[in-house]
Each structure stands twice: as structure tokens, then as C-alpha cells.
Design a protein around this motif. Structure first.
Motif, PDB file in Angstrom:
ATOM      1  N   VAL A 155      50.626  35.124  32.753  1.00 28.01           N
ATOM      2  CA  VAL A 155      49.250  35.077  33.251  1.00 28.01           C
ATOM      3  C   VAL A 155      48.325  34.531  32.168  1.00 28.01           C
ATOM      4  CG1 VAL A 155      49.596  37.068  34.781  1.00 28.01           C
ATOM      5  CG2 VAL A 155      48.636  37.425  32.494  1.00 28.01           C
ATOM      6  N   VAL A 202      43.170  37.214  34.323  1.00 29.44           N
ATOM      7  CA  VAL A 202      43.840  38.237  35.139  1.00 29.44           C
ATOM      8  C   VAL A 202      43.617  39.637  34.559  1.00 29.44           C
ATOM      9  CG1 VAL A 202      46.073  39.024  36.028  1.00 29.44           C
ATOM     10  CG2 VAL A 202      45.579  36.570  35.885  1.00 29.44           C
ATOM     11  N   ALA A 236      53.308  37.604  43.113  1.00 26.61           N
ATOM     12  CA  ALA A 236      52.087  36.871  42.774  1.00 26.61           C
ATOM     13  C   ALA A 236      50.918  37.303  43.662  1.00 26.61           C
ATOM     14  CB  ALA A 236      52.324  35.371  42.897  1.00 26.61           C
ATOM     15  N   ILE A 289      48.630  32.519  37.435  1.00 22.06           N
ATOM     16  CA  ILE A 289      49.782  33.427  37.516  1.00 22.06           C
ATOM     17  C   ILE A 289      51.026  32.603  37.795  1.00 22.06           C
ATOM     18  CG2 ILE A 289      50.805  35.394  38.752  1.00 22.06           C
ATOM     19  CD1 ILE A 289      47.895  35.989  39.791  1.00 22.06           C
TER      20      ILE A 289
END
Length: 250
Positions: A174, A178, A224, A241
Motif C-alpha cells: 500500500v 491507506v 483489496a 493497493i
């Protein structure tokens, strides 16, 4: 005087909006349009912009001429067209196994090379967030020493780490959008990410009944989606991601 000042402000706003739109369009054009099929694995990638002027995050999931797959995420410093241009340079350089250093521009990145036949994965980080490994149902943060970000002087040699991905195992990469929040630390964000990944790997809801989620063709997609739904609803930065899980019958 007031009219002149208002005119300048309006012109600046239009110029800013135009640069923002150009940066976003460039980023969308440069990022992969779709995730390639990875033999023996399920793979997924998400790019979730936060709506601001930042356009420097990127991801990679590319088949190499050797048959191996290149996986990566990165975050170029800066905003707008300048950040997008740096992202384009570094993403292309990573694929070409060369990086151009610049003392004024820098980026963090993590790249890995996956042998889909053996499941052997080799990876290296340049100041980026640690990846999460899924091994035998447990989630581990691969928090190893990282080299300096790209573009900054490297005080130590960049290390290459090895991870064996067996059937049912996986990897999650990531960018900091995130996990980064103004009211929490990066470490807390990473711990929360690990909890989300562990929960997704452990079970899923189907018709109100909870059951084990065996690794299959849609495992990475669901993983995801869980990360995006839980951690990227109101991002304070762009989010990238990349998730890959080896099929249980591989």
C-alpha cells in the motif's frame, strides 16, 4: 484595485484547476488500465484518489520477459504535474532497472519480483511502508530496515529480501494514504491495516453465514475491496493497493 485583485485570484484559481485536471488525467493515463492475469495467483490493484492536487502515487503489476511478475507501489513527493512527471519517470525507471537520482525530488517505493512457478518473491524497499505477508492464515508486517528514499543519498546498500509464497499465502502493498491519518500514528495505521487483512483472510460473509474463505480466483479482489472499503472511504491522500494471493491448488 478590488476588481484587479479579484481578477488575479480568479485567474490563479483557473490555472490551479487546469493543472489539477491535467495531473489527474496524466496519472490515470500512466497507471495500468487493468491487472494482468498471474498464473496460479489471484491479483488485484486499486487506485483511489483523494480528490486533492496530489497525483504522485503509483502501482505496478507487470509481466516481465522472463515470465516473472514485477509488483510495486510508490509515492512521489510533491503536487500536481510535477509529482505526476516524477511518478512517470520513476515507474518507467523501475521497469527498466534504472533510477535517475535528483537531490530536489524524491519518492518512496517498494518493488518485488515474483516467480510464479516456485512462489519465490524477492523485494526491496526505498523508504516505503513495510509490506504485509499472509502466511498460513497469519498476517505479518515485514518490518525490516529500509534504504533511503529514491533521490536521497543512500547511506547503506539497498537490501534485497526473499519471501516464499506457498499456496494460500499472499502479499499486500500500500501507499501511505491507506494508513496515514492526522489523528493517529503511521504505526497505528499499519496495525489497523493488518487487522483488516487478517479479518478478510479469516472469513467472509455469505448470506448471513460466516464461513472460511479458501484462497481462489477472487481472493485478492475481495482483499483489496475490504481494504478500500475500510481504510479508503475518506482518504487524506491518494491510496494505492496491490494484493496478490497464491491459489490453494497452485
Amino acid at each position: 484595485g478590488l476588481a484587479g485583485g479579484a481578477g488575479i485570484a480568479l485567474a490563479n484559481a483557473r490555472r490551479f484547476a487546469a493543472e489539477h485536471d491535467m495531473a489527474r488525467q496524466l496519472a490515470q493515463a500512466l497507471l495500468p488500465a487493468q491487472v494482468p492475469a498471474v498464473p496460479g495467483f489471484s491479483a488485484a490493484a486499486r487506485y483511489i484518489p483523494n480528490g486533492g492536487p496530489v497525483a504522485g502515487d503509483w502501482f505496478d503489476l507487470t509481466r516481465l520477459p522472463t515470465g516473472e511478475f514485477l509488483l510495486g507501489v510508490g509515492d512521489a513527493a510533491g503536487h500536481g504535474v510535477a509529482a505526476t512527471a516524477l511518478m512517470a519517470l520513476l515507474r518507467s525507471a523501475a521497469q527498466g532497472l534504472a533510477v535517475e537520482h535528483d537531490q530536489e525530488d524524491f519518492a518512496t517505493a517498494l518493488y518485488a519480483c515474483l516467480d510464479v512457478t516456485s512462489g519465490k518473491l524477492q523485494w526491496s524497499s526505498a523508504g516505503h511502508l513495510p509490506p504485509l505477508a499472509i502466511r498460513h492464515g497469519a498476517v505479518t508486517m515485514l518490518d525490516v530496515p529500509s534504504a533511503a528514499p529514491l533521490g536521497l543519498p543512500a547511506e547503506t546498500e539497498r537490501l534485497v529480501h526473499t519471501l516464499q509464497i506457498d499456496p494460500g499465502d499472499g502479499l499486500v502493498l500500500v501507499t501511505d494514504g491507506v494508513v496515514e491519518r492526522r489523528d493517529t500514528s503511521i504505526r497505528q495505521g499499519l496495525n489497523r491495516l493488518a487487522e483488516v487483512v487478517a479479518s478478510s483472510c479469516e472469513s467472509r460473509q455469505t448470506g448471513g453465514a460466516r464461513r472460511s474463505a479458501a484462497p481462489g480466483a477472487d481472493t485478492a479482489q475481495r482483499l483489496a475491496d475490504c481494504i478500500a472499503a475500510d481504510l479508503c472511504q475518506e482518504p487524506q491522500d491518494d491510496c494505492c493497493i496491490v494484493a496478490i494471493v497464491r491459489n490453494s491448488d497452485a
